[in-house]
Design an enzyme around this catalytic site. Structure first.
Site, short mmCIF file in Angstrom:
data_model
loop_
_atom_site.label_atom_id
_atom_site.label_comp_id
_atom_site.label_asym_id
_atom_site.label_seq_id
_atom_site.Cartn_x
_atom_site.Cartn_y
_atom_site.Cartn_z
N GLU A 1 51.63 44.07 -33.46
CA GLU A 1 51.89 44.70 -32.17
C GLU A 1 52.41 46.12 -32.39
OE1 GLU A 1 52.50 41.65 -28.78
OE2 GLU A 1 54.45 42.21 -29.56
N HIS B 1 60.22 40.45 -32.30
CA HIS B 1 59.53 41.28 -31.31
C HIS B 1 60.15 42.69 -31.30
CE1 HIS B 1 57.81 42.86 -27.65
NE2 HIS B 1 56.92 41.88 -27.71
P1 13P Z 1 51.82 44.02 -23.11
O1 13P Z 1 50.62 43.12 -23.19
O2 13P Z 1 52.48 44.03 -21.77
O3 13P Z 1 51.51 45.39 -23.64
O4 13P Z 1 52.93 43.40 -24.11
C1 13P Z 1 52.56 43.04 -25.39
C2 13P Z 1 53.68 42.30 -26.01
O5 13P Z 1 54.72 42.88 -26.30
C3 13P Z 1 53.52 40.87 -26.22
O6 13P Z 1 54.54 40.35 -27.02
#
Ligand code: 13P
Length: 245
Positions: free
Chosen positions: A165, A93
């Site tokens: 992401e 992450h």
């Molecule tokens: P948000 O949905 O709060 O932007 O976070 C996304 C995330 O990092 C999920 O792992």
């Protein structure tokens, strides 16, 4: 094909609050058409193992140690997570990459540890705003995937899910455009095809994460090649997350 909807709790809720959340959430998702995973703080895994055992909801951790056991104060191993009945872990992450300067090589070792105990891996990748502005998104994603999946056999990819992401979309309210997501997903599959095979690329589950909410999740799920979502903030509201599921 069923969509995979993953909630990442990050560092939110006490165990007591999580129990209240589950009482609200579970009845609402009983007949859901999606696969659901809750990625929880380590402290919540024992309660999850008790409350989710007879449900369709899966759970996992948000990280695991690079080591498998020993004198590593504060760390939790893949085996410890698996032992509590978890079936998933997030690895790589961006919040961990950034704060702990986690490298792609460390992500690779963690993936090997997770697969070694039969945990499914949600591998997070994504570019920063600076990298995006410099047109480096594809190169960044390629490097992250190449190194993270180094040494894996193709048949191990069934236990890997890739979550795109973009760092600039996480927790900012700036969701990526459908075009950005579609391009990133294409790049991801192209890299998997180069590193493994066309079949592997087709089969790979790819999620999108970053500022997903009730107002935008449906259109994201319609983007070509997107198999589901990795939801942060919006998963903390049981009603909202149940609706997304
Ligand atoms: P948000 O949905 O709060 O932007 O976070 C996304 C995330 O990092 C999920 O792992």
């Amino acid at each position: 094909m069923k969509k995979l909807i993953v909630g990442n709790f990050k560092m939110n809720t006490t165990v007591k609050e999580f129990a209240v959340y589950l009482d609200k959430f579970l009845p609402k998702v009983k007949d859901s058409k999606s696969d659901v995973v809750l990625c929880l703080p380590y402290t919540h895994l024992m309660l999850a193992s008790q409350k989710l055992v007879s449900t369709e909801v899966n759970f996992g951790s948000q990280n695991i140690s690079i080591d498998t056991s020993g004198a590593h104060t504060g760390e939790v191993s893949a085996n410890m997570v698996k032992d509590l009945g978890a079936t998933y872990t997030i690895i790589g992450h961006s919040e961990i990459r950034k704060r702990f300067k986690e490298t792609n090589e460390q992500v690779n070792q963690k993936i090997i540890n997770a697969l070694g105990v039969n945990l499914k891996v949600i591998l997070c990748i994504g570019e920063t705003k600076t990298e995006k502005n410099a047109n480096k998104t594809a190169a960044v994603l390629k490097k992250q995937i190449d190194i993270a999946l180094k040494g894996l056999y193709e048949n191990e990819l069934k236990n890997i899910i890739i979550a795109y992401e973009p760092c600039w979309a996480i927790g900012t309210g700036n969701v990526a455009s459908s075009k950005d997501i579609e391009n990133a997903v294409k790049t991801i599959r192209k890299v998997i095809e180069e590193d493994f095979s066309e079949k592997a690329a087709e089969k790979m589950l790819v999620l999108y994460g970053g500022s997903t909410k009730l107002e935008n999740f449906n259109s994201i799920l319609k983007v070509k090649g997107v198999n589901g979502l990795l939801v942060g903030g919006a998963c903390l509201d049981a009603d909202v997350f149940a609706k997304m599921v």
